[in-house]
Design an enzyme around this catalytic site. Structure first.
Site, PDB file in Angstrom:
ATOM      1  N   ASP A 220      48.773  35.562  46.449  1.00  0.00           N
ATOM      2  CA  ASP A 220      48.326  34.254  46.162  1.00  0.00           C
ATOM      3  C   ASP A 220      47.684  33.867  47.646  1.00  0.00           C
ATOM      4  OD1 ASP A 220      48.142  31.524  45.459  1.00  0.00           O
ATOM      5  OD2 ASP A 220      49.402  31.868  44.029  1.00  0.00           O
ATOM      6  N   HIS A 243      44.359  35.163  48.235  1.00  0.00           N
ATOM      7  CA  HIS A 243      43.481  34.217  47.791  1.00  0.00           C
ATOM      8  C   HIS A 243      42.908  33.245  48.870  1.00  0.00           C
ATOM      9  CE1 HIS A 243      45.356  34.178  43.577  1.00  0.00           C
ATOM     10  NE2 HIS A 243      44.988  35.228  44.008  1.00  0.00           N
TER      11      HIS A 243
END
Ligand SMILES: *[C@@H]1O[C@H](CO)[C@@H](O)[C@H](O)[C@H]1NC(C)=O
Length: 396
Positions: A220, A243
């Protein structure tokens, strides 16, 4: 000559004196002496908690020492509420291992939790969250526990985390929440690119957090920045997979503290979903983002190198009118270059209600397949100076 000699002697005396006195003044708690076993399978939680209780009760500076080896640790809370101690160092030469059965800590929110502590330093060590089975559960859509954050600090001041590695967290790796002055240096975070919700470092409601010289690869955000963050400094971070570095998601709550004075500099993004992102829910909110500097960043094959997205609303649920109230202003992108993995390398999708303003682009050079990439703007005001490629689409 004699003066210099006596000065030297005086220094020697002072040095020796302070050295001894400081040695004498440090209380040392070795977790093995308190029953911890470095075999990776004997539950050592009690030994860690009793080391903490002693260090905390000591009126002199204290060190908790974890020798080499693997120590099984269940969910543990280290509270500073009644500590007498102004400074506790936790020196870890070993690895702390979470229970392999994710149910053991998966509903407790956090695995290793510090709350209301002041002057705590964690030096070295590896934290192994053993998240693999939980991710598999989550990825197969079963009813799984939320997962535990590996290392969390709440309501704490003057924190240092130095040279720590976190691998395979169930959920976030490191959380800094409602803290003042935290310095994270030389952190290594590692989890696979498809591990869900494994943010590297999440900061919220905190002031004066610094993240330096760190390497973060996870499933993430490498760093995620929540509401109420101010004076955050991020420098020399290598991010990927992951991310990217994200301010947000913000604006879920209608009353929400803003994010201000964030610097992200001299960092790189490799194969990530985003580079630097600001993301807000398309919901009513009084939140804001202002005074942000993104400087000297290198993008390597990044899907969205520069992105502001104020339309976040997965499944189009809970977003009346589909408009964000969060006000975004004064964001500077300076010396950002490299390659985009998609055609649109620079995207500003701002709020219809509160357009972005004060966006500055300076020396931006992003390519897609060795050609200039493209940009896209909605409700975004600002200016471009120096070479900016793709061309700016900001309104003046
Ligand atoms: C943030 O930065 C602005 C402009 O540089 C400054 O005026 C302000 O005092 C800072 N605010 C905080 C909370 O640091």
């Amino acid at each position: 000559m004699a003066g210099a000699l006596s000065l030297l002697l005086a220094f020697h005396f002072l040095f020796t004196f302070f050295n001894c006195s400081s040695l004498a003044a440090i209380a040392n708690y070795n977790v093995q002496n308190l029953g911890a076993k470095p075999d990776g399978k004997t539950d050592s939680t009690k030994a860690f908690l009793s080391a903490w209780a002693s260090a905390c009760a000591s009126t002199q500076a204290a060190t908790i020492y974890v020798p080499p080896g693997r120590y099984l640790l269940g969910a543990a809370t280290f509270s500073g509420q009644s500590c007498k101690n102004p400074a506790i160092n936790i020196r870890i030469d070993g690895t702390l291992v979470a229970p392999s059965n994710y149910d053991a800590i998966g509903n407790s929110g956090n695995w290793i939790k510090f709350e209301r502590v002041t002057g705590v330093s964690v030096i070295g060590g590896t934290l192994d969250g053993q998240g693999v089975d939980l991710w598999a559960c989550k990825n197969s859509d079963k009813n799984c526990p939320e997962g535990a954050t590996t290392l969390a600090f709440y309501n704490s001041n003057n924190i240092a985390i130095n040279g720590l590695s976190s691998i395979n967290s169930q959920k976030f790796h490191i959380l800094v929440d409602e803290c003042q002055n935290a310095k994270l240096v030389g952190i290594k975070v590692s989890a696979p690119g498809n591990s869900p919700n494994t943010d590297g470092i999440h900061v919220e409601k905190s002031t004066g957090v610094t993240i330096l010289n760190s390497k973060i690869g996870t499933g993430d955000d490498c760093v995620s920045i929540g509401p109420g963050t101010s004076k955050l400094w991020i420098e020399n971070v290598a991010c990927g997979p992951g991310h990217g570095i994200s301010i947000g998601s913000l604006g879920w709550d209608s009353q929400e503290p803003g994010v201000q004075n964030v610097t992200v500099k001299s960092s790189s993004f490799t194969g990530t979903e985003n580079g630097v992102r600001v993301k807000t829910w398309a919901r009513p909110s009084n939140g804001f983002v202002k005074y942000v500097l993104f400087q000297h960043l290198v993008m390597v094959n990044v899907q969205n190198p520069i992105i502001v997205d104020q339309n976040y609303c997965p499944d189009n649920k809970n977003c009346p009118n589909q408009v964000s109230g969060v006000k975004i202003s004064d964001i500077t992108y300076q010396d950002i270059h490299g390659s985009s993995a998609t055609e649109i390398a620079m995207k500003f999708v701002c709020s219809k209600q509160n357009p972005c303003n004060g966006i500055t682009l300076e020396d931006v050079n992003l390519n897609y397949k060795n050609e200039p990439a493209q940009s896209s703007c909605i409700n975004a005001d600002g200016k471009a100076t120096g070479i900016v490629q793709p061309n700016s689409c900001l309104y003046n």
